[in-house]
Scaffold this motif. Sequence first.
Motif, PDB file in Angstrom:
ATOM      1  N   TYR A 143       0.636  -1.364   0.256  1.00 45.66           N
ATOM      2  CA  TYR A 143      -0.024  -0.058   0.213  1.00 45.66           C
ATOM      3  C   TYR A 143       0.934   1.037   0.363  1.00 45.66           C
ATOM      4  N   THR A 146      -4.571   2.557   0.232  1.00 41.40           N
ATOM      5  CA  THR A 146      -4.362   3.659   0.858  1.00 41.40           C
ATOM      6  C   THR A 146      -3.437   3.946   2.059  1.00 41.40           C
ATOM      7  N   SER A 147      -3.417   3.009   3.349  1.00 37.72           N
ATOM      8  CA  SER A 147      -3.091   2.148   4.363  1.00 37.72           C
ATOM      9  C   SER A 147      -2.517   0.948   4.463  1.00 37.72           C
ATOM     10  N   GLU A 148      -2.421   0.913   6.023  1.00 38.47           N
ATOM     11  CA  GLU A 148      -1.964  -0.735   6.136  1.00 38.47           C
ATOM     12  C   GLU A 148      -3.846  -1.429   6.706  1.00 38.47           C
ATOM     13  N   ASP A 157      -6.294  -1.474   4.884  1.00 39.96           N
ATOM     14  CA  ASP A 157      -6.315  -1.755   3.706  1.00 39.96           C
ATOM     15  C   ASP A 157      -6.320  -3.523   3.653  1.00 39.96           C
ATOM     16  N   THR A 165       0.959   5.142   1.532  1.00 38.60           N
ATOM     17  CA  THR A 165       0.634   6.358   1.520  1.00 38.60           C
ATOM     18  C   THR A 165       0.935   7.443   1.207  1.00 38.60           C
TER      19      THR A 165
END
Length: 86
Positions: free
Chosen positions: A9, A34-36, A38, A11
């Motif tokens: 991902y 876009t983030s963990e 996800d 960020t």
Amino acid sequence: CDACTTGHYCTEGASAALACPAGKYQSPTISPMTSEGDCQDCYAGHYCLTGAVTPTPCSPAQAAKRSGQGRLEMSCRPLCLSSCSL
């Protein structure tokens, strides 16, 4: 990050992609991730190593009892097919 590689991902403002942690895998429905958060939990009967794109099934003689398992030796335990002592 310019291009987010599979199993990772990116960020906002990151200079490099970050791998989904062990026990999680790349979401098949979220792109780009876009983030963990996800990253999806690996499900029972499978394990997910760091940066996994898809869960890996345990062998037929093993089973992962819980979801979110990472390492093979921690996730896939031998099945008890007859009387077992714990």
